[in-house]
Design an enzyme around this catalytic site. Structure first.
Site, PDB file in Angstrom:
ATOM      1  N   TYR A 143     -40.718  45.524  33.295  1.00  0.00           N
ATOM      2  CA  TYR A 143     -41.929  46.246  32.607  1.00  0.00           C
ATOM      3  C   TYR A 143     -43.192  46.052  33.359  1.00  0.00           C
ATOM      4  O   TYR A 143     -44.268  46.742  33.080  1.00  0.00           O
ATOM      5  CB  TYR A 143     -41.833  45.846  30.992  1.00  0.00           C
ATOM      6  CG  TYR A 143     -40.765  46.313  30.318  1.00  0.00           C
ATOM      7  CD1 TYR A 143     -39.867  47.049  30.846  1.00  0.00           C
ATOM      8  CD2 TYR A 143     -40.751  46.054  28.992  1.00  0.00           C
ATOM      9  CE1 TYR A 143     -38.640  47.658  30.061  1.00  0.00           C
ATOM     10  CE2 TYR A 143     -39.511  46.544  28.173  1.00  0.00           C
ATOM     11  CZ  TYR A 143     -38.626  47.402  28.852  1.00  0.00           C
ATOM     12  OH  TYR A 143     -37.412  47.734  28.143  1.00  0.00           O
ATOM     13  N   LYS A 194     -27.702  39.274  34.273  1.00  0.00           N
ATOM     14  CA  LYS A 194     -26.783  40.044  34.940  1.00  0.00           C
ATOM     15  C   LYS A 194     -26.754  39.704  36.429  1.00  0.00           C
ATOM     16  O   LYS A 194     -26.847  40.381  37.351  1.00  0.00           O
ATOM     17  CB  LYS A 194     -27.395  41.637  34.939  1.00  0.00           C
ATOM     18  CG  LYS A 194     -26.363  42.595  35.597  1.00  0.00           C
ATOM     19  CD  LYS A 194     -25.159  42.975  34.539  1.00  0.00           C
ATOM     20  CE  LYS A 194     -24.437  44.064  35.128  1.00  0.00           C
ATOM     21  NZ  LYS A 194     -23.083  44.061  34.373  1.00  0.00           N
ATOM     22  N   ASP A 226     -23.906  42.967  29.554  1.00  0.00           N
ATOM     23  CA  ASP A 226     -23.219  44.028  28.729  1.00  0.00           C
ATOM     24  C   ASP A 226     -21.909  43.351  27.995  1.00  0.00           C
ATOM     25  O   ASP A 226     -21.651  43.997  26.867  1.00  0.00           O
ATOM     26  CB  ASP A 226     -22.434  44.819  30.020  1.00  0.00           C
ATOM     27  CG  ASP A 226     -21.763  44.099  31.343  1.00  0.00           C
ATOM     28  OD1 ASP A 226     -22.157  42.632  31.240  1.00  0.00           O
ATOM     29  OD2 ASP A 226     -21.126  44.466  32.048  1.00  0.00           O
ATOM     30  N   ASP A 250     -35.249  43.518  25.084  1.00  0.00           N
ATOM     31  CA  ASP A 250     -35.812  44.926  24.168  1.00  0.00           C
ATOM     32  C   ASP A 250     -34.674  45.301  23.470  1.00  0.00           C
ATOM     33  O   ASP A 250     -34.710  45.819  22.357  1.00  0.00           O
ATOM     34  CB  ASP A 250     -36.432  45.790  25.473  1.00  0.00           C
ATOM     35  CG  ASP A 250     -37.335  47.098  24.633  1.00  0.00           C
ATOM     36  OD1 ASP A 250     -37.334  46.964  23.288  1.00  0.00           O
ATOM     37  OD2 ASP A 250     -37.919  47.748  25.235  1.00  0.00           O
ATOM     38  N   ASP A 254     -33.089  44.870  19.444  1.00  0.00           N
ATOM     39  CA  ASP A 254     -32.936  46.016  18.601  1.00  0.00           C
ATOM     40  C   ASP A 254     -31.642  46.112  17.994  1.00  0.00           C
ATOM     41  O   ASP A 254     -31.273  46.160  16.882  1.00  0.00           O
ATOM     42  CB  ASP A 254     -33.245  47.128  19.208  1.00  0.00           C
ATOM     43  CG  ASP A 254     -34.803  47.682  19.005  1.00  0.00           C
ATOM     44  OD1 ASP A 254     -35.584  46.921  18.370  1.00  0.00           O
ATOM     45  OD2 ASP A 254     -35.005  49.064  19.246  1.00  0.00           O
TER      46      ASP A 254
END
Ligand code: NAD
Length: 360
Positions: A143, A194, A226, A250, A254
Site C-alpha cells: 500500500y 506467501k 491462501d 487487510d 475482515d
C-alpha cells in the site's frame, strides 16, 4: 492522587458521533468509579473537519492526537464527500493519523460473545468461544511501496504497477508486537505469508523466525495466506494470534471479524508510536446515521482496548467486556444484532445499559 489521562476524541461522520457519545458515557462512569481524571479533547476529523477547515485532518486535530495519551475515533466518510479530490477525502485522515502517529500495528480481535453465537454464518460448534487476534502491519508493504502508478506503453496500452517492499526492521517490530500480544493470550502465533512465490515474504518468514528466538515461550507456525483464508472458515478456533503484512492483513482481518457475524461489535487498536488509536472496525454507516440504530458496542469495546493497551489496565478492559456480555445475556439488542424474543433498544439506550451494568 488520581491517575490522569488525556484522550483525543475524533467522532467524525455518519454514526461516528452517535457511537462516540455512548463511549463518552462509559468513560464518564469509569472516571467516577475508578477515581480517574479524564481530559476529553474533542476535535473534528474526516468530512466534518473538511466542512469546517477544508481538510479531513486539520493541524489542530493532528496536534490534539499527538499530544493525547490515546485517541478514540468514531468513523469517517460518506456520500457527501465521494466526489471531492482524493487527497481531501475523509478517509485520507486515517492514513494521515496512522503515519503521523507511527501506528504500524493494527490489532483486531475477533471474539464471539456467547449470546451472539448464532449471528455467525458458521456453525455454532466452529465458533463458540472463538477468540482470535489478527495483527496487521499497517504502515508498510504494497500500500505504500514505490514505484507505483499506471503508465502508457508504446503500443498504446497501459500498465499498472505497485511494489511490495518490507525492510528487516519493519518486520522485526511487527513480529515483536505479535509475540508480546500472544504472551498475554494463548501463546501461539501464526505468521502468514506467501513465501513460496514472493521473495519479500520469504524475508518476512526468515525475520519472524529470527525474532522468535527471543520468545521461547511462544509457539510459532508459518502459514501461506491462501491456506490461512481457508483455515479461517474451516476451523477458526485453531488460531490465537495471526500476524501478517498490510494487504494480507487487510483481507484476513475482515474475514476473521466477519466470523462473528456482527460488524457493530468489533473494536480495534492501532499501536506502535507514543500514542495509540482505538476505533470500531465499522465505517460511518450513512444508511442508518441519525436514526438511533447504530450499535455502540464496538466503540465501547474499543475503550476497553484503550485501557488494556495504552493505560496498562487490563482489568478495566475485562470489566467492560463483562458489562457488554451481561447486557447481551439479558437479551438487549440494537437492530443489527436483533433476533426473536430479544428486546430492541436504540444506540443511546444501549449505552445506558452498559453504564448501568458497569455501575452495579
Ligand atoms: P460501513 O461499515 O459504514 O457499513 C456497512 C453496513 O454495516 C451498513 O449496512 C451499516 O448500516 C452497517 N453498520 C456499520 N456499523 C454499524 C453499527 N455500528 N451498527 C449497526 N450497523 C452498522 O461500511 P460502508 O457502508 O462500506 O462505508 C460507509 C462509509 O464509511 C464510506 O464512506 C466508507 O469509506 C467509510 N468507512 C470508514 C471507515 C473508518 O472510518 N474507519 C471504515 C470503513 C468504511
Amino acid at each position: 492522587m488520581n491517575q490522569k489521562y488525556t484522550i483525543a476524541l475524533l467522532p467524525g461522520d455518519g454514526i461516528g458521533p452517535e457511537v462516540i457519545k455512548e463511549a463518552v458515557k462509559v468513560l464518564g462512569s469509569l472516571e467516577k468509579s475508578l477515581g480517574l481524571e479524564l481530559a476529553l479533547n474533542e476535535v473534528p476529523v474526516g468530512g466534518a473537519a473538511y466542512e469546517i477547515e477544508g481538510h479531513p485532518l486539520p493541524a489542530g486535530t493532528l496536534n490534539a492526537a499527538q499530544e493525547a495519551d490515546a485517541v478514540l475515533l468514531g468513523a469517517v466518510g460518506g456520500p457527501k464527500w465521494e466526489k471531492i479530490d482524493f487527497s481531501l477525502r475523509p478517509e485520507r485522515a486515517l492514513l494521515g493519523l496512522r503515519s503521523n502517529l507511527n501506528l504500524y500495528a493494527n490489532l483486531r480481535p475477533a471474539k464471539v460473545f456467547p449470546a451472539l453465537v448464532d449471528a455467525s454464518s458458521l456453525k455454532r460448534e466452529l465458533i463458540d468461544n472463538l477468540d482470535i487476534m489478527v495483527i496487521r502491519e499497517l504502515t508498510g508493504g504494497i500500500y505504500f511501496g514505490e514505484p507505483r502508478g499506471v503508465e502508457s506503453l508504446d503500443d498504446g496500452t497501459r500498465r499498472g504497477f505497485n511494489t511490495l517492499v518490507y525492510t528487516e526492521e519493519e518486520i522485526k517490530r511487527i513480529a515483536r508486537v505479535a509475540f508480546d500480544v500472544a504472551r498475554k493470550r494463548g501463546k501461539r502465533v501464526v505468521s502468514v505469508d506467501k513465501a513460496n512465490v514472493l521473495e519479500v515474504t520469504g524475508l518476512w518468514r526468515d525475520v519472524v523466525t529470527e525474532v522468535h528466538e527471543e520468545y521461547s515461550d511462544i509457539v510459532l507456525e508459518h502459514m501461506y495466506v491462501d491456506n490461512c483464508a481457508m483455515q479461517l472458515v474451516r476451523a477458526p478456533k485453531q488460531f490465537d494470534v495471526i500476524v501478517t503484512t498490510n494487504m494480507f492483513g487487510d483481507i484476513l482481518s475482515d474475514e476473521a471479524s466477519m466470523l462473528t457475524g456482527s460488524i457493530g461489535m468489533l473494536p480495534s487498536a492501532s499501536v506502535g508510536g507514543k500514542t495509540a488509536m482505538y476505533e470500531p472496525i465499522h465505517g460511518s454507516a450513512p444508511d442508518i446515521a441519525g436514526k438511533g440504530l447504530a450499535n455502540p458496542l464496538a466503540t465501547i469495546l474499543s475503550v476497553g482496548m484503550m485501557f488494556k493497551y495504552s493505560f496498562g489496565r487490563e482489568e478495566v478492559n475485562a470489566k467492560i467486556e463483562l458489562a457488554v456480555e451481561s447486557v447481551l445475556d439479558r437479551g438487549i439488542r440494537t437492530r443489527d444484532i436483533m433476533s426473536e424474543e430479544m428486546t430492541e433498544v436504540t444506540t443511546q439506550q444501549m449505552g445506558d445499559e452498559v453504564v448501568a451494568e458497569l455501575e452495579i
